[in-house]
Design an enzyme around this catalytic site. Structure first.
Site, PDB file in Angstrom:
ATOM      1  N   GLY A 188      -0.657   1.537   3.074  1.00 26.57           N
ATOM      2  CA  GLY A 188      -0.003   0.750   2.036  1.00 26.57           C
ATOM      3  C   GLY A 188       1.442   0.459   2.411  1.00 26.57           C
ATOM      4  N   THR A 223      -4.253  -1.459   8.983  1.00 28.65           N
ATOM      5  CA  THR A 223      -4.046  -0.046   9.319  1.00 28.65           C
ATOM      6  C   THR A 223      -5.334   0.734   9.210  1.00 28.65           C
ATOM      7  OG1 THR A 223      -1.860  -0.165   8.291  1.00 28.65           O
ATOM      8  CG2 THR A 223      -2.747   2.043   8.598  1.00 28.65           C
ATOM      9  N   VAL A 281       9.456  -1.316  11.394  1.00 21.95           N
ATOM     10  CA  VAL A 281       8.459  -0.256  11.575  1.00 21.95           C
ATOM     11  C   VAL A 281       8.220   0.383  10.212  1.00 21.95           C
ATOM     12  CG1 VAL A 281       7.996   1.983  12.657  1.00 21.95           C
ATOM     13  CG2 VAL A 281       9.142   0.186  13.966  1.00 21.95           C
TER      14      VAL A 281
HETATM   15  C1  SD4 Z   1       2.900  -0.217   7.171  1.00 17.96           C
HETATM   16  N1  SD4 Z   1       1.522   1.418   6.086  1.00 17.96           N
HETATM   17  O1  SD4 Z   1       3.180  -0.691   8.261  1.00 17.96           O
HETATM   18  C2  SD4 Z   1       1.479   0.261   6.937  1.00 17.96           C
HETATM   19  C3  SD4 Z   1       0.661  -0.871   6.390  1.00 17.96           C
HETATM   20  C4  SD4 Z   1      -0.683  -0.493   5.899  1.00 17.96           C
HETATM   21  O2  SD4 Z   1      -2.804  -1.155   5.397  1.00 17.96           O
HETATM   22  O3  SD4 Z   1      -1.025   0.648   5.683  1.00 17.96           O
HETATM   23  N2  SD4 Z   1      -1.562  -1.446   5.699  1.00 17.96           N
HETATM   24  O4  SD4 Z   1       3.696  -0.163   6.242  1.00 17.96           O
END
Ligand code: SD4
Length: 335
Positions: A247, A195, A224
């Protein structure tokens, strides 16, 4: 001095005057400024800065910035990412501008730049959110190209490895220093990511934000997370500030992460304290299970003050206020 009413309001939120920002009434505004999640943010900020330093709009900066990361073929944000359990890469993204216009796409396959599609949803449809085959169909109608099916070499190896155990477990700080995990990801020796979230204020003092992701690797098909959800993964209020999260998406959604940060900043709380309060809420909800996940939020306010807070050690973010001032900062953490 705080008005009595404001003081009572803050006390009821468990906040003291210590965490208050001086932004209401402060004269020197730090702008333009762009900040983004994880160390890939350094490369993304550079592209955003090209827009901002030429008096461009924050909206264009946050779109062009994260496109750099989406384009890093061996990076976990775009089509080079790890797939879902069924072996398909599915992408989520959203964007929001200073007028509270916003656009999102989720469960989008075989399109290289989901952030651009999100912007088209915002500008060329009466809607905010398109998903799956509908989002793909819309992208094609807007001139986007359907990319080849299949996984990048690295993702293929990771998927084959994963299939042996077929175990789904969130990995803390998977975005950071992946060299041991996938040695060949990036040719410059830097790390891969799921991300990137980016927020910026332009020279005119307007705010925008973007977020783009492949979601959690080896997720259930159709899953999602928070990243394309306005209010969870991203929120911008041009009178107050902007916030973006990264996260464990499921838990960021549960606290309405980015919107909660904006509402705290609206009360005059600094970006860092606002992020901290929301991470504390998340921690309280998760209890002992909090140690198994990572969650982080970064924020800026109308004064160009910025800050971040995360659950666990290991999160970092990139802050850029000039050609030669693009630096990585370690996020403060709770546990
Ligand atoms: C998610 N928040 O799909 C994203 C994953 C993420 O660094 O931020 N990864 O949950």
């Amino acid at each position: 001095m705080l008005a009595r009413r404001q003081f009572l309001q803050l006390s009821s939120m468990g906040l003291s005057a210590i965490g208050l920002s001086a932004y209401k009434g402060k004269s020197a505004v730090q702008k333009p400024i762009v900040i983004s999640t994880w160390d890939a943010g350094i490369r993304a900020n550079k592209a955003a800065w090209q827009v901002l330093k030429n008096n461009g709009r924050a909206l264009d900066a946050v779109e062009q910035g994260v496109m750099v990361t989406e384009n890093e073929r061996n990076c976990c944000v775009g089509l080079g990412a790890n797939p879902d359990r069924d072996g398909y890469v599915t992408l989520d993204a959203c964007i929001m501008d200073e007028y509270a216009n916003c656009g999102s796409v989720a469960f989008l396959e075989r399109i290289k730049h989901p952030i651009q599609v999100a912007r088209k949803v915002m500008e060329n449809t009466p809607h905010v959110f398109l998903v799956g085959s509908g989002a793909q169909q819309f992208a094609l109608s807007q001139g986007f190209v359907l990319e080849k099916e299949g996984l990048s070499e690295d993702a293929k190896k990771e998927y084959e490895k994963w299939l042996k155990k077929s175990e789904y477990k969130p990995q803390i700080n998977i975005e950071k220093n992946q060299q041991a995990f996938v040695p060949s990801r990036l040719s410059d020796g830097s790390f891969n990511h799921d991300t990137i979230g980016m927020i910026a204020m332009d020279a005119a003092g307007n705010l925008s934000g973007s977020c783009t992701t492949s979601g959690m690797g080896f997720k259930m098909r159709g899953r999602v997370g928070d990243s394309p959800i306005i209010g969870a993964g991203l929120f911008v209020d041009n009178e107050v500030g902007a916030a973006v999260a990264t996260g464990q998406g499921e838990d960021i959604i549960r606290v309405g992460g980015s919107h909660a940060v904006i509402e705290l900043m609206r009360q005059g709380v600094t970006p860092e304290i606002a992020c901290k309060k929301v991470i504390e809420r998340l921690y309280k909800i998760k209890g002992a299970k909090a140690k198994d996940i990572q969650a982080a939020i970064i924020a800026i306010n109308k004064n160009g003050e910025y800050g971040s807070f995360c659950l666990q050690k290991g999160f970092n973010y990139a802050v850029c206020t000039g050609d030669n001032n693009n630096q990585l900062i370690d996020g403060k953490f709770l546990i």
